[in-house]
Design an enzyme around this catalytic site. Structure first.
Site, PDB file in Angstrom:
ATOM      1  N   GLU A 131       0.637  -4.801   0.982  1.00 30.68           N
ATOM      2  CA  GLU A 131       1.987  -5.370   1.118  1.00 30.68           C
ATOM      3  C   GLU A 131       2.919  -4.882   0.008  1.00 30.68           C
ATOM      4  O   GLU A 131       4.112  -4.637   0.225  1.00 30.68           O
ATOM      5  CB  GLU A 131       1.886  -6.908   1.068  1.00 30.68           C
ATOM      6  CG  GLU A 131       3.181  -7.639   1.249  1.00 30.68           C
ATOM      7  CD  GLU A 131       3.797  -7.422   2.625  1.00 30.68           C
ATOM      8  OE1 GLU A 131       3.209  -7.845   3.615  1.00 30.68           O
ATOM      9  OE2 GLU A 131       4.879  -6.802   2.698  1.00 30.68           O
ATOM     10  N   VAL A 134       5.390  -1.265  -0.073  1.00 34.26           N
ATOM     11  CA  VAL A 134       6.751  -1.069   0.456  1.00 34.26           C
ATOM     12  C   VAL A 134       7.551  -2.340   0.205  1.00 34.26           C
ATOM     13  O   VAL A 134       7.120  -3.437   0.567  1.00 34.26           O
ATOM     14  CB  VAL A 134       6.750  -0.796   1.984  1.00 34.26           C
ATOM     15  CG1 VAL A 134       8.162  -0.473   2.469  1.00 34.26           C
ATOM     16  CG2 VAL A 134       5.785   0.310   2.345  1.00 34.26           C
ATOM     17  N   ILE A 138       8.913  -8.208  -1.213  1.00 36.64           N
ATOM     18  CA  ILE A 138       9.411  -8.680   0.099  1.00 36.64           C
ATOM     19  C   ILE A 138       8.257  -8.722   1.102  1.00 36.64           C
ATOM     20  O   ILE A 138       7.572  -7.724   1.281  1.00 36.64           O
ATOM     21  CB  ILE A 138      10.497  -7.730   0.670  1.00 36.64           C
ATOM     22  CG1 ILE A 138      11.577  -7.444  -0.356  1.00 36.64           C
ATOM     23  CG2 ILE A 138      11.091  -8.293   1.943  1.00 36.64           C
ATOM     24  CD1 ILE A 138      12.559  -6.358   0.090  1.00 36.64           C
ATOM     25  N   LYS A 207       7.318   5.423   1.595  1.00 38.27           N
ATOM     26  CA  LYS A 207       7.363   4.051   2.119  1.00 38.27           C
ATOM     27  C   LYS A 207       7.706   4.063   3.611  1.00 38.27           C
ATOM     28  O   LYS A 207       7.186   3.253   4.384  1.00 38.27           O
ATOM     29  CB  LYS A 207       8.379   3.232   1.318  1.00 38.27           C
ATOM     30  CG  LYS A 207       7.933   3.004  -0.128  1.00 38.27           C
ATOM     31  CD  LYS A 207       9.073   2.480  -0.982  1.00 38.27           C
ATOM     32  CE  LYS A 207       8.627   2.193  -2.416  1.00 38.27           C
ATOM     33  NZ  LYS A 207       9.751   1.932  -3.329  1.00 38.27           N
TER      34      LYS A 207
HETATM   35  N1  HSE Z   1      10.332   3.505  -8.074  1.00 34.15           N
HETATM   36  C1  HSE Z   1      10.439   2.526  -7.040  1.00 34.15           C
HETATM   37  C2  HSE Z   1      11.888   2.128  -6.849  1.00 34.15           C
HETATM   38  C3  HSE Z   1       9.654   1.289  -7.299  1.00 34.15           C
HETATM   39  O1  HSE Z   1      12.761   2.517  -7.624  1.00 34.15           O
HETATM   40  O2  HSE Z   1      12.135   1.396  -5.911  1.00 34.15           O
HETATM   41  C4  HSE Z   1       8.235   1.372  -6.863  1.00 34.15           C
HETATM   42  O3  HSE Z   1       8.113   1.531  -5.496  1.00 34.15           O
END
Ligand code: HSE
Length: 430
Positions: A131, A134, A138, A207
């Protein structure tokens, strides 16, 4: 899980690992009450176990020896939080083969080794839960996998990189360029020292692969779809499109069904001000999806950070304890190459900014090229020419094929009155 006591091993004592420990310290009584079992964080393994992370943990729980988790028969859930491909991949595979359930936030690894990881979990009758991979904290993947499983999805649209979203939000608020905002974000710890993955769209792409698997049953690799970051976006584009056209600029991952084909792409996108995704600002993430039964659904929250991500990790642990036999609800492996629409065939409205020398005939030349490629314009705007050098011309097209737009821009950029390169941003059209 029939045992009265569940032992968990944590690999990775970094920011998120510390968040997991903090949740144990703060909320374990509440969690145990909810689950009806004793839950013990038995071991935390990291190469560095001496740096003070600001969380309390008894020293005998810390180790540098990975086998103290992977070979401990009492540990039934392994949390992997070291990130990257190796040694994370070997650790996860070994844990699964040793009959342990695995919880991970490692989207890069899942996006690349999905089939290996899932089939190893299935063969060994254990679960892999992710979970946190991504949208950070959330609840997103479990709803996709379960609560929304009765739907065919028309589309999934995600602002799923907090760094890029923070940068674009601040560029818009303060009319600053990307480098200045990035520097400030790095100073505040919001952006990595090497932010390439975030600002070039790769993190969003990884993601989006996971969302596409869960939403459409389609596994694909990043080389199969268009991935474009935010580095070409200027404050001028953000300001003009916001004030004159009513759009906000967001880095968007899009996965949607069009005429039986799947369209998957990551790029900066102009979103109408009144769209739900337009209000997802700063480091927040938002995913908007449309199911054929449920209609539109919006999920919003903190997509990164120590405690939000740890919240998702612990949620997965609780879910595994409660539902050790749950299956991931994705479709059978498909020949993805047949199903992913080529970027050339994508149809969209486009915003184009050209830099033109203010001379007679420029617009005539432009309209000749655009009409040769069947591109029709919705609006044309030009700045006042006060300095007598190149001026921006802002075009918005009606819907057109991506290949026609690109070919037209290639030709336009050859014109003697145009200072290349021109800027192209796609406009959201659900
Ligand atoms: N580097 C990612 C972001 C966070 O800036 O959303 C980890 O998934």
């Amino acid at each position: 899980m029939n045992e009265k006591t569940i032992n968990i091993g944590l690999i990775g004592f970094g920011t998120i690992g510390s968040g997991v420990i903090e949740i144990f310290n703060q909320n374990i009584d509440l969690i145990q009450e909810k689950v009806g079992k004793e839950i013990i964080l038995k071991k935390v393994v990291d190469l560095d176990i001496t740096t003070d992370r600001g969380v309390e943990i008894s020293p005998e729980k810390l180790s540098t020896d990975i086998d103290e988790i992977l070979e401990d028969p009492e540990i039934s859930i392994v949390i992997e939080l070291i990130g990257g491909y190796e040694p994370a991949f070997s650790f996860i595979i070994k844990a699964l083969k040793n009959g342990k359930n695995v919880v991970t936030a490692n989207k890069a690894l899942l996006a690349k080794y999905w089939k290996e990881v899932i089939s190893t979990a299935e063969k060994n009758n254990v679960r892999i839960a992710f979970e946190a991979s991504v949208g950070g904290g959330i609840p997103l993947l479990q709803p996709l996998n379960e609560s929304l499983a009765a739907n065919n999805f028309n589309g999934i649209y995600g602002i799923i990189n907090g760094t890029a979203n923070y940068i674009l939000s601040k560029m818009s608020e303060k009319e600053l360029n990307l480098d200045d905002v990035l520097k400030e974000a790095q100073e505040k710890g919001y952006a990595e020292q090497d932010p390439t993955f975030d600002i070039e769209g790769h993190d969003t792409a990884q993601k989006l692969i996971i969302l596409t698997i869960l939403g459409f049953g389609t596994y694909l690799t990043q080389d199969k779809f268009h991935v474009e970051g935010i580095t070409q976006i200027t404050p001028l584009d953000i300001k003009f499109t916001s004030k004159n056209l009513g759009y906000v600029t967001k880095l968007l991952g899009i996965s949607r069904k069009i005429d039986g084909e799947l369209e998957v792409r990551v790029h900066p996108t102009l979103i109408p001000h009144n769209h739900l995704l337009a209000s997802v600002n700063d480091v927040f993430n938002g995913v908007y999806l449309i199911g054929d039964a449920v209609g539109p659904v919006m999920m919003y929250g903190q997509g990164a950070g120590m405690m939000p991500t740890a919240s998702a990790i612990m949620g997965d642990c609780i879910d595994i304890i409660n539902n050790p036999n749950k299956k991931i609800n994705y479709g059978p492996p498909k020949k993805i190459e047949e199903r992913i629409k080529s970027m050339d065939d994508v149809v969209s409205k486009y915003y184009i900014r050209l830099n033109a020398i203010d001379q007679p005939g420029v617009l005539h030349n432009l309209s000749g090229i655009l009409s040769n490629f069947n591109i029709s314009l919705e609006s044309v705007n030009q700045d006042k020419n006060e300095k007598n050098d190149a001026i921006p011309i802002f075009l918005v097209t009606h819907k057109a094929y991506e290949k026609d737009i690109r070919n037209a821009i290639n030709e336009i950029d050859q014109l003697p009155q145009i200072q290349a390169p021109s800027t192209l941003i796609r406009i959201l059209d659900e």
